[in-house]
Motif scaffolding. Structure first.
Motif, PDB file in Angstrom:
ATOM      1  N   ASP A 113       0.862  -1.150  -0.234  1.00  0.00           N
ATOM      2  CA  ASP A 113       0.174   0.085  -0.133  1.00  0.00           C
ATOM      3  C   ASP A 113       0.254   1.054  -0.275  1.00  0.00           C
ATOM      4  OD1 ASP A 113      -1.365   2.190   1.320  1.00  0.00           O
ATOM      5  OD2 ASP A 113      -3.183   0.452   1.048  1.00  0.00           O
ATOM      6  N   PRO A 114       0.743   2.234  -0.939  1.00  0.00           N
ATOM      7  CA  PRO A 114       1.361   3.392  -1.158  1.00  0.00           C
ATOM      8  C   PRO A 114       1.336   4.001  -0.110  1.00  0.00           C
ATOM      9  CG  PRO A 114      -0.356   3.636  -2.137  1.00  0.00           C
ATOM     10  CD  PRO A 114      -0.260   2.246  -2.306  1.00  0.00           C
ATOM     11  N   ASP A 115       0.645   4.053   1.230  1.00  0.00           N
ATOM     12  CA  ASP A 115      -0.194   4.752   2.236  1.00  0.00           C
ATOM     13  C   ASP A 115       0.778   4.162   3.422  1.00  0.00           C
ATOM     14  OD1 ASP A 115      -0.136   6.263   4.858  1.00  0.00           O
ATOM     15  OD2 ASP A 115      -2.320   6.131   3.772  1.00  0.00           O
ATOM     16  N   GLU A 116       1.963   4.933   3.947  1.00  0.00           N
ATOM     17  CA  GLU A 116       2.686   3.777   4.868  1.00  0.00           C
ATOM     18  C   GLU A 116       2.244   3.321   6.136  1.00  0.00           C
ATOM     19  OE1 GLU A 116       6.820   6.307   5.233  1.00  0.00           O
ATOM     20  OE2 GLU A 116       7.168   6.213   3.247  1.00  0.00           O
ATOM     21  N   SER A 117       1.116   4.923   6.579  1.00  0.00           N
ATOM     22  CA  SER A 117       0.839   4.454   7.889  1.00  0.00           C
ATOM     23  C   SER A 117      -0.426   3.039   7.312  1.00  0.00           C
ATOM     24  CB  SER A 117      -0.251   6.057   8.244  1.00  0.00           C
ATOM     25  OG  SER A 117      -1.329   6.220   7.277  1.00  0.00           O
ATOM     26  N   SER A 119       1.231   0.544   5.606  1.00  0.00           N
ATOM     27  CA  SER A 119       1.766  -0.838   4.968  1.00  0.00           C
ATOM     28  C   SER A 119       2.757  -1.138   6.131  1.00  0.00           C
ATOM     29  CB  SER A 119       2.711  -0.048   4.110  1.00  0.00           C
ATOM     30  OG  SER A 119       3.161   0.550   4.647  1.00  0.00           O
ATOM     31  N   GLU A 120       2.885   0.059   7.561  1.00  0.00           N
ATOM     32  CA  GLU A 120       3.178  -0.218   8.379  1.00  0.00           C
ATOM     33  C   GLU A 120       2.711  -1.047   9.344  1.00  0.00           C
ATOM     34  OE1 GLU A 120       4.890   2.495  11.021  1.00  0.00           O
ATOM     35  OE2 GLU A 120       2.304   3.610  10.935  1.00  0.00           O
ATOM     36  N   HIS A 121       1.866  -1.715   9.444  1.00  0.00           N
ATOM     37  CA  HIS A 121       0.915  -2.377  10.082  1.00  0.00           C
ATOM     38  C   HIS A 121       0.026  -3.649   8.683  1.00  0.00           C
ATOM     39  CE1 HIS A 121       0.737   0.528  13.139  1.00  0.00           C
ATOM     40  NE2 HIS A 121       0.215   1.661  12.839  1.00  0.00           N
ATOM     41  N   ALA A 122       1.161  -3.762   7.957  1.00  0.00           N
ATOM     42  CA  ALA A 122       0.566  -4.638   7.179  1.00  0.00           C
ATOM     43  C   ALA A 122      -0.031  -6.226   8.092  1.00  0.00           C
ATOM     44  CB  ALA A 122       1.496  -4.733   6.984  1.00  0.00           C
ATOM     45  N   GLU A 123       2.042  -7.009   8.611  1.00  0.00           N
ATOM     46  CA  GLU A 123       1.488  -8.072   9.365  1.00  0.00           C
ATOM     47  C   GLU A 123       0.040  -7.926  10.121  1.00  0.00           C
ATOM     48  OE1 GLU A 123       4.313 -10.495  12.546  1.00  0.00           O
ATOM     49  OE2 GLU A 123       4.801  -9.145  11.380  1.00  0.00           O
ATOM     50  N   ALA A 124      -0.519  -7.156  10.908  1.00  0.00           N
ATOM     51  CA  ALA A 124      -1.624  -7.431  11.768  1.00  0.00           C
ATOM     52  C   ALA A 124      -3.198  -6.940  11.271  1.00  0.00           C
ATOM     53  CB  ALA A 124      -1.390  -6.160  12.430  1.00  0.00           C
ATOM     54  N   ASP A 125      -2.784  -5.991   9.710  1.00  0.00           N
ATOM     55  CA  ASP A 125      -3.725  -5.976   9.041  1.00  0.00           C
ATOM     56  C   ASP A 125      -4.126  -7.647   8.146  1.00  0.00           C
ATOM     57  OD1 ASP A 125      -4.486  -3.620   9.980  1.00  0.00           O
ATOM     58  OD2 ASP A 125      -3.141  -2.942   8.665  1.00  0.00           O
ATOM     59  N   ALA A 126      -3.103  -8.440   7.684  1.00  0.00           N
ATOM     60  CA  ALA A 126      -3.357  -8.908   6.848  1.00  0.00           C
ATOM     61  C   ALA A 126      -3.445 -10.327   7.903  1.00  0.00           C
ATOM     62  CB  ALA A 126      -1.968  -9.467   6.109  1.00  0.00           C
ATOM     63  N   PHE A 127      -3.051 -10.394   9.469  1.00  0.00           N
ATOM     64  CA  PHE A 127      -3.493 -11.503  10.129  1.00  0.00           C
ATOM     65  C   PHE A 127      -4.769 -11.300  10.377  1.00  0.00           C
ATOM     66  CE2 PHE A 127      -3.807 -13.083  14.415  1.00  0.00           C
ATOM     67  CZ  PHE A 127      -3.647 -14.615  13.949  1.00  0.00           C
TER      68      PHE A 127
END
Length: 267
Positions: A113-117, A119-127
């Motif tokens: 995601d181009p929005d770093e806010s 992408s930085e939570h990608a692991e938790a969101d994907a989980f």
């Protein structure tokens, strides 16, 4: 009296320490007790090894999962960590081969995601999304439920019933004439949500449809699978068991947007 009390406490502490030491000695690496710490340790390592093998084979042709700049190692570590946590939180199901294929598109979507806010939570969101998907599809991964009403065999039967409803001639050809067991192709289509049948960009587009369908993810997946069969009907009707099986296990390149449009017309 104070001295007697102090001696009593010292004895109590020694007894407590001694009992702990005895417990630790009894729980040795060769212990076969179900509550053995070592048993749990070795079991966890077996799960981690299986996850690692599967993750290392995930989409080797995609730069995100396999590159030389080191970022893919971070992504793989993220996958391994998340899948292991899921296994620990769901001991009745644990980890089953193929779950890595379901988690990979989710991690890629959030991480790129181009929005770093975001992408930085990608692991938790994907989980979170992975758990949501597994809540609906988990019975397909549970071997003990294969023959239940919610198991994979029942879902494959439902797929054939959809095909029979929409294209009786093709259903009759596959089921009664060439006698292709859906286990040979539909098992992978359904459990892995078609992650092995299309190129990654097409897969992302396809999952957008599945996850957003108001009729439900499973229903959307099954309608799409029926559309895949119907779109290849001429080749299937003209083929025998061997050629049909080859086609269904290696679906020919197709415009996924056309298939999505056709699937939307099925009821």
């Amino acid at each position: 009296q104070i001295a007697r009390s102090g001696a009593s406490k010292a004895t109590e502490n020694r007894n407590r320490e001694g009992s702990l030491s005895t417990s630790q000695v009894d729980d040795d690496p060769l212990s076969t007790k179900s509550d053995s710490i070592w048993n749990k340790y070795f079991a966890d390592n077996e799960v981690k090894d299986q996850i690692a093998r599967d993750v290392d084979r995930t989409h080797p042709d995609i730069h995100f999962f396999n590159n030389q700049d080191g970022s893919s190692l971070i992504h793989k570590q993220c996958m391994k960590r998340t899948l292991f946590i899921f296994a620990k939180l769901n001991p009745g199901l644990a980890y089953v081969q193929g779950m890595n294929e379901l988690y990979a598109p989710l991690l890629w979507t959030f991480k790129t995601d181009p929005d770093e806010s975001v992408s930085e939570h990608a692991e938790a969101d994907a989980f979170f999304c992975f758990v949501e998907i597994m809540s609906e599809f988990r019975d397909h991964f549970c071997k003990q439920l294969d023959n239940s009403s919610s198991g994979i065999r029942a879902t494959m039967t439902r797929l054939l019933e959809y095909l029979q409803m929409h294209d009786y001639e093709l259903w009759d050809h596959l089921v009664n004439r060439v006698k292709i067991d859906p286990q040979y192709f539909a098992f992978r289509w359904i459990t892995l949500m078609l992650t092995q049948e299309f190129h990654f960009p097409d897969l992302i587009r396809l999952w957008d449809t599945f996850l957003a369908d108001p009729k439900g993810r499973l229903d959307s997946l099954l309608r799409f699978c029926v559309t895949m069969l119907m779109s290849a009907r001429d080749l299937l009707l003209a083929g025998d068991f061997a050629s049909n099986l080859k086609l269904l296990q290696s679906y020919p390149p197709t415009d996924v947007n056309v298939l999505i449009s056709r699937a939307a017309q099925l009821k």
